[in-house]
Design an enzyme around this catalytic site. Structure first.
Site, PDB file in Angstrom:
ATOM      1  N   ARG A 124       0.885  -1.176   0.000  1.00 28.41           N
ATOM      2  CA  ARG A 124       0.000   0.000   0.000  1.00 28.41           C
ATOM      3  C   ARG A 124       0.915   1.215   0.000  1.00 28.41           C
ATOM      4  NH1 ARG A 124      -5.367   1.320   3.388  1.00 28.41           N
ATOM      5  NH2 ARG A 124      -6.097   0.021   1.688  1.00 28.41           N
ATOM      6  N   HIS A 151      -6.948   0.695  -6.750  1.00 29.84           N
ATOM      7  CA  HIS A 151      -7.205  -0.179  -5.607  1.00 29.84           C
ATOM      8  C   HIS A 151      -7.855  -1.453  -6.165  1.00 29.84           C
ATOM      9  CE1 HIS A 151      -7.610  -1.434  -1.605  1.00 29.84           C
ATOM     10  NE2 HIS A 151      -8.427  -0.537  -1.107  1.00 29.84           N
ATOM     11  N   GLN A 154      -9.875  -4.005  -3.949  1.00 25.06           N
ATOM     12  CA  GLN A 154     -11.167  -3.453  -3.560  1.00 25.06           C
ATOM     13  C   GLN A 154     -12.193  -3.661  -4.681  1.00 25.06           C
ATOM     14  OE1 GLN A 154     -12.011  -1.720  -0.548  1.00 25.06           O
ATOM     15  NE2 GLN A 154     -14.035  -2.135  -1.389  1.00 25.06           N
ATOM     16  N   ASP A 242     -17.094   7.304  -2.237  1.00 24.98           N
ATOM     17  CA  ASP A 242     -15.872   7.121  -1.441  1.00 24.98           C
ATOM     18  C   ASP A 242     -15.567   8.473  -0.808  1.00 24.98           C
ATOM     19  OD1 ASP A 242     -13.435   6.245  -0.410  1.00 24.98           O
ATOM     20  OD2 ASP A 242     -12.392   6.201  -2.341  1.00 24.98           O
ATOM     21  N   CYS A 282     -16.296   1.773  -0.249  1.00 24.51           N
ATOM     22  CA  CYS A 282     -15.150   0.899   0.063  1.00 24.51           C
ATOM     23  C   CYS A 282     -14.790   0.934   1.545  1.00 24.51           C
ATOM     24  CB  CYS A 282     -13.958   1.290  -0.788  1.00 24.51           C
ATOM     25  SG  CYS A 282     -13.491   3.021  -0.607  1.00 24.51           S
ATOM     26  N   ARG A 310     -13.601  -8.655   0.808  1.00 23.22           N
ATOM     27  CA  ARG A 310     -12.152  -8.414   0.622  1.00 23.22           C
ATOM     28  C   ARG A 310     -11.385  -9.676   1.021  1.00 23.22           C
ATOM     29  NH1 ARG A 310     -10.091  -3.290   0.801  1.00 23.22           N
ATOM     30  NH2 ARG A 310      -8.121  -4.373   0.421  1.00 23.22           N
TER      31      ARG A 310
HETATM   32  N1   CP Z   1     -11.226  -0.265   1.840  1.00 21.49           N
HETATM   33  C1   CP Z   1      -9.986  -0.353   2.360  1.00 21.49           C
HETATM   34  O1   CP Z   1      -8.999  -0.599   1.652  1.00 21.49           O
HETATM   35  O2   CP Z   1      -9.920  -0.178   3.698  1.00 21.49           O
HETATM   36  P1   CP Z   1      -8.598   0.070   4.557  1.00 21.49           P
HETATM   37  O3   CP Z   1      -8.024   1.391   4.102  1.00 21.49           O
HETATM   38  O4   CP Z   1      -9.040   0.079   5.979  1.00 21.49           O
HETATM   39  O5   CP Z   1      -7.627  -1.046   4.270  1.00 21.49           O
HETATM   40  N1  NVA Z   2      -9.834   6.676  -1.885  1.00 20.68           N
HETATM   41  C1  NVA Z   2      -9.529   6.240  -0.543  1.00 20.68           C
HETATM   42  C2  NVA Z   2      -9.757   4.772  -0.420  1.00 20.68           C
HETATM   43  C3  NVA Z   2      -9.495   4.186   0.942  1.00 20.68           C
HETATM   44  C4  NVA Z   2      -9.701   2.714   0.998  1.00 20.68           C
HETATM   45  C5  NVA Z   2      -8.090   6.599  -0.203  1.00 20.68           C
HETATM   46  O1  NVA Z   2      -7.228   6.412  -1.058  1.00 20.68           O
HETATM   47  O2  NVA Z   2      -7.835   7.073   0.900  1.00 20.68           O
END
Ligand code: CP
Ligand code: NVA
Length: 323
Positions: A124, A151, A154, A242, A282, A310
């Protein structure tokens, strides 16, 4: 591509899908890298794993996965850790303070080191460039657990959820309301591969990336862009939103809160979608900003099914890439 169809209530998929060799040792950096047959396979495998988790208890016996996080997480961390454990493998968690990707050490050196020890890397990252570079220099599969551009885990979990609830994916209309962000890009690529139509409503200047939309359209994607949330949601099967401010954009939060206010998913907007429309997010959600309590807590909301899935889709990804 065989048409994906849900089984009647209570019936479990009878057999695992035949193994798809093209995914072995594949990276999952972008959904754009997967062909429709591979997306279809991952959804089928996830459904089988979800129905028969005990069949997969030793699928990744002795395998290890590094979890490299530059940003916080609830769902991604818990589901990858649990998922690897349920498949007989183990994880090594590397949090935001530990690796210093590109700062303490060059991204390619991090990749070359990890490759000597582990069988896969989930990352990440802030910059999509970092996860692409990790993949370039890694001889084991690299899975994008969220970058500023995509993502993919997701979106795959979300299509699994839609498939379970709606019975089939081809021909559905998914409305995206809010920021044209990382999650939107992965949904756009995935929708193009699954025959799902997308209507995307964003404020001017916050549209999804032009080249992502152009690529998805070239691949047969039916994607309409608008600045009118009412137009996007009218008659849609699901309305997805989101956060307005993604991780890494915190300095823009107050400007974004002002600009995105007309894009809040509230009861009035859901009425325009119709009573059969699902609500998707998400998570994490900023209740009272992009979505009201009334909508996220309503019977139309499937956000916790998305979160659960997930786990199942990522187990399928891990089995397909690492075994
Ligand atoms: N939706 C998602 O990726 O959640 P987190 O940021 O908590 O991992
Ligand atoms: N768009 C959001 C998604 C989190 C799962 C972010 O990148 O923070």
């Amino acid at each position: 591509m065989r048409k994906l169809r849900i089984l009647p209530a209570g019936e479990k998929p009878s057999a695992a899908p035949a193994r798809l060799a093209s995914l072995t040792h594949h990276h999952l950096v972008s959904l754009h890298d997967l062909v429709p047959q591979e997306v279809d396979y991952l959804l089928r495998l996830a459904r089988h794993i979800k129905a028969f988790p005990s069949h997969y208890r030793t699928a990744l016996d002795g395998r290890s996965l590094a979890l490299l996080f530059e940003k916080p997480s609830l769902r991604t961390r818990v589901t990858f850790e649990l998922g690897m454990g349920q498949l007989g493998g183990q994880v090594i968690y590397l949090g935001p303070q530990e690796v210093g990707l590109g700062k303490r050490e060059a991204v390619k050196d991090v990749a070359r080191n990890l490759t000597r020890w582990v069988d896969g890397v989930m990352a990440r990252v802030f910059s999509h460039q970092s996860v692409m570079e990790l993949a370039e220099y890694s001889s084991v599969p690299v899975i994008n657990g969220l970058s500023d551009f995509e993502h993919p885990c997701q979106a795959l979990g979300d299509f699994l959820t839609l498939l379970e609830v709606k019975g089939a994916l081809a021909g559905l209309t998914l409305a995206w309301v809010g920021d044209g962000n990382n999650v939107a890009h992965s949904l756009i690529y995935g929708a193009a591969r699954l025959g799902v139509k997308m209507r995307v409503a964003t404020p001017p200047g916050y549209e999804p990336d032009r080249s992502a939309v152009a690529d998805a359209r070239r691949e047969g994607g039916d994607i309409q862009l608008t600045h009118d949330p009412g137009e996007a949601v009218a008659g849609a099967d699901a309305v997805y939103t989101d956060v307005w401010t993604s991780m890494g954009q915190e300095e823009e939060a107050s400007t974004r809160e002002r600009i995105f206010q007309p894009y809040q998913v509230n009861a009035q907007l859901m009425r325009k979608a119709g009573s059969r429309a699902l609500f998707m997010h998400c998570l994490p959600a900023h209740r009272g900003l992009e979505v009201t309590n009334e909508v996220i807590d309503s019977p139309q909301s499937i956000v916790y099914d998305q979160a659960e899935n997930r786990l199942h889709i990522q187990k399928a990804i891990l089995v397909a890439l690492l075994s």
